[in-house]
Design an enzyme around this catalytic site. Structure first.
Site, mmCIF file in Angstrom:
data_model
loop_
_atom_site.group_PDB
_atom_site.id
_atom_site.type_symbol
_atom_site.label_atom_id
_atom_site.label_comp_id
_atom_site.label_asym_id
_atom_site.label_seq_id
_atom_site.Cartn_x
_atom_site.Cartn_y
_atom_site.Cartn_z
ATOM 1 N N HIS A 55 0.797 -1.219 0.000
ATOM 2 C CA HIS A 55 0.000 0.000 0.000
ATOM 3 C C HIS A 55 0.835 1.278 0.000
ATOM 4 C CE1 HIS A 55 -3.731 1.933 -0.515
ATOM 5 N NE2 HIS A 55 -3.289 2.871 0.278
ATOM 6 N N TYR A 62 1.478 5.168 -2.508
ATOM 7 C CA TYR A 62 1.818 6.562 -2.213
ATOM 8 C C TYR A 62 3.186 6.927 -2.764
ATOM 9 C CZ TYR A 62 -2.476 6.775 0.175
ATOM 10 O OH TYR A 62 -3.815 6.747 0.411
ATOM 11 N N HIS A 117 -10.385 0.870 -10.248
ATOM 12 C CA HIS A 117 -9.861 1.809 -9.256
ATOM 13 C C HIS A 117 -8.404 2.161 -9.530
ATOM 14 C CE1 HIS A 117 -8.655 3.678 -5.540
ATOM 15 N NE2 HIS A 117 -7.739 2.742 -5.378
ATOM 16 N N PHE A 118 -7.536 1.144 -9.637
ATOM 17 C CA PHE A 118 -6.123 1.538 -9.709
ATOM 18 C C PHE A 118 -5.726 2.018 -11.099
ATOM 19 C CE2 PHE A 118 -5.459 -3.238 -9.694
ATOM 20 C CZ PHE A 118 -5.002 -3.351 -10.992
#
Lengths: 550, 153
Positions: free
Chosen positions: A220, A224, A371-372
């Site tokens: 995850h 970022y 989404h990604f």
């Protein structure tokens, strides 16, 4: 020994090669998995091609572009030379590592053994790939650490000479990116070096739950690591090309601080439906994910206000008048702002993913793929594309080969990405699975999946064509672009002379310490749960179902 | 420092977060059936200890034990009469698999070495043949891995 400029050119050129191959793989797997479309590859090839798509684009294209961008920002803003030996070593390790990791995927496809590297870009054990896959990844990680050392070396020298100065915003974003990377990569390094390499070489038995937890400890914050450089560009570059100021530089630094603090202790939201992790720890990670979302919401406000002020200065009035006054024909501007809009779509979808209960509906469905693609494929990739239109003339002293192509390209990307993502989000709500070659299930599949997946494919083809326009443009620019005076990077990023006074936000050491405390709290509990229950290691198995060590 | 528009934005964000947290709280109160507990079962011991099949526990309660393997589920079809509460236990004998009953909230990972347990309370409207699929990549015939759950009312 290489200069900063050479390093930037090499890493960005290499990132374009990865984007081109990964993009071609993306098209092959997308068409092949779509019901009613031609099967361009067979099922074993499909999973190898899908692995390549994920590894080359999500992991490597982003990473190499970020390396180049980071050197550009740091050397422009801080005006200090890098230690060239460190840069050279980082580049050599990262490139060799990428080629070694790519060998089982591309080589496997070429010699007719696609299962050599068909473990997808999450490479969950006990599925087994060729050892080169894991060894290559380990080399890339080590190269990235040396790169981080090179950046911090410059930063520490700058800070000694500029005591009490605020860290320039672009540099702050680069440091946040690297801090997130350094927080996250130990998880991956432990998984790869301690479990996956011995598993692939000697058949070491591995515990699947522990390795998934280590992977998502990394997985995850990786998101970022992609996103923060894009946001850095919105903060540091967008106001410059609009000839205005960022609405709130303080809120920008606050957003970076939130990313430093909370981007790592959130990985369990990828494991909400894993057995063996208690609901309370999953809930803790839900709340921390909401906290990190605040950083994105702050960014959203800051950027919209900056755009609104810039539009108002150009004479746009009323609630929406400013929008028409913005330079929509400039691909650097349009690319970044369309990317920003895509992050808006992705952000709200991300809140759904991070919610313990809603995730149940969408886990491992095409929703996640939709989404990604709005985030890493939209917000991040489109920002890097826009930055390319700005950076290439600076780096090569040539203007973009075709401005006409550059003007329409970001819009085509945006439209394709929206069609693709919306269709995939909806199909996911109806339960259509991701990562599968054939979703007919003997005729039992809901009939609504097929048209949605087909519409998604059309969107995918649209942004693939946009990608072809981009790759041809950046390939031609150094060759046939008109010669222009070489700009210096500092004039692009620096605002006036000198640095402002430091504030609490600039005390990065404190934020890192708090981040470590949060990570220890959020991960010691689930790790204690996993280890105290006792591990349950299993043998590795190839994608064909063979047990080479069994 | 904070202007009115910023306040409006912050409050909207907080409202979204509170709604999401509220929905989680509601789900947890009303019996959110996600896999969280795990029973450790090393693969060597599994053959004697984990038998696939359906147990009727009476009163509409069932226990369904499923083995996931490359590439299929055993049993590949189960029939349940008027189920109120179904305890599904799944065990993988090789790699990671997924288990998702399409059109429901049943969606869980199946990790080799661990038994996944899901409690499913099918809504009254659930009727007929349900499709259950493996939704995690598990090898070259992943797309062939599915089973049927037939609900009779």
């Amino acid at each position: 020994m290489i200069s900063e400029r050479t390093f930037i050119k090499i890493s960005i050129a290499f990132s374009y090669i990865l984007l081109a191959i990964g993009g071609l793989f993306g098209l092959l797997q997308l068409v092949s998995r779509t019901p009613g479309a031609p099967k361009l590859v067979d099922e074993p090839q499909y999973y190898a091609v899908l692995t390549g798509h994920g590894v080359f684009i999500a992991i490597l294209w982003t990473a190499f572009f970020i390396l180049g961008l980071a050197v550009f920002v740091i050397s422009s803003e801080l005006g200090k030379p890098f230690r060239r030996s460190l840069l050279a070593l980082a580049a050599v390790l990262a490139i060799i590592g990428s080629v070694v990791a790519a060998y089982p995927i591309v080589g496997g496809l070429l010699i007719g053994q696609p299962t050599m590297g068909a473990v997808l870009y999450t490479f969950y054990p006990p599925l087994l790939a060729h050892p080169a896959f894991y060894i290559g990844l380990a080399l890339v990680i080590i190269g990235s650490w040396i790169f981080a050392a090179a950046v911090f070396d410059v930063f520490i020298r700058w800070r000694k000479e500029n005591k009490g100065a605020a860290i320039p915003l672009g540099t702050f974003g680069v440091l946040a990116t690297l801090i997130i990377w350094l927080e996250a990569t130990p998880g991956l390094a432990i998984e790869v070096i301690y479990d996956l390499i011995p598993m692939s070489l000697f058949g070491k038995r591995v515990d699947v739950l522990l390795d998934r937890t280590l992977f998502w400890y990394f997985g995850h914050p990786l998101v970022y690591f992609w996103l923060v450089p894009a946001i850095t560009a919105w903060y540091a570059v967008l106001p410059r090309i609009l000839n205005t100021e960022l609405y709130s530089p303080k809120a920008a630094k606050l957003a970076f601080v939130i990313f430093i603090l909370a981007s790592t202790p959130v990985g369990l939201h990828h494991q909400f439906v894993d057995p063996g992790l208690s609901i309370s720890f999953k809930m803790l990670h839900t709340v921390l994910t909401y906290a990190v979302a605040l950083g994105s919401f702050l960014t959203a406000f800051n950027i919209v206000m900056t755009l609104a002020n810039a539009g108002a200065l150009r004479g746009g009035d009323g609630l929406f008048g400013w929008i028409a006054k913005l330079p929509w024909r400039d691909p650097v501007f349009s690319g970044m702002v369309l990317a920003f809009i895509l992050l808006g779509v992705g952000g709200f979808g991300g809140m759904v993913n991070a919610s313990l209960n809603l995730n149940n509906v969408v886990h491992n469905t095409t929703w996640v793929v939709g989404h990604f693609h709005t985030t890493v494929g939209g917000a991040v990739t489109l920002t890097f594309i826009a930055l390319s239109y700005l950076l290439l003339p600076v780096m090569f002293g040539r203007s973009i080969a075709s401005m006409g192509m550059a003007r329409i390209q970001p819009y085509l990307w945006f439209i394709g990405m929206m069609i693709f993502s919306i269709a995939y989000h909806i199909a996911g709500i109806y339960g259509a699975p991701r990562r599968t070659y054939d979703s007919s299930y003997g005729g039992l599949a809901p009939s609504i999946w097929d048209p949605l997946l087909f519409i998604g494919m059309i969107g995918g083809i649209v942004f693939w064509i946009s990608g072809v326009l981009f790759i041809s443009n950046v390939t031609l620019t150094p060759l046939i672009g008109k010669r222009v005076a070489q700009l210096d990077g500092a004039s692009l990023l620096r605002n006036g002379n000198g640095y402002e006074k430091a504030t609490i936000y600039d005390r990065i050491g404190i934020w890192v310490l708090i981040a470590i405390v949060l990570i220890v709290i959020a991960y010691s509990l689930p790790l204690f749960e996993i280890l105290s229950r006792g591990l349950s290691p299993v043998l590795c198995i190839t994608p064909e179902g063979l047990k080479p060590f069994g | 420092m904070v202007d009115r528009r910023e306040k409006v934005w912050l409050v909207s964000v907080l409202i979204v977060l509170v709604i999401l947290l509220g929905s989680i709280a509601y789900a947890l109160r009303t019996g959110y059936g996600v896999a969280s507990e795990a029973i450790v079962l090393p693969p060597e011991k599994a053959p004697g200890l984990f038998q696939p099949g359906v147990k009727d526990l009476g009163g509409g309660r069932y226990q369904v034990d499923i083995i996931a393997y490359q590439w299929g589920f055993r049993p590949s079809k189960v029939e349940l009469y008027n189920p109120k509460e179904v305890v599904i236990r799944i065990y993988s004998i090789d790699v990671i698999h997924g288990f998702q009953i399409v059109g429901t909230n049943v969606n869980a990972m199946v990790l080799p070495g661990y038994i996944t347990t899901i409690v499913w309370k099918p809504h009254q409207s659930v009727n007929g043949t349900m499709l259950a699929i493996c939704n995690e990549y598990c090898g070259i015939a992943h797309s062939a891995m599915y089973m049927e759950i037939v609900i009779r009312r």
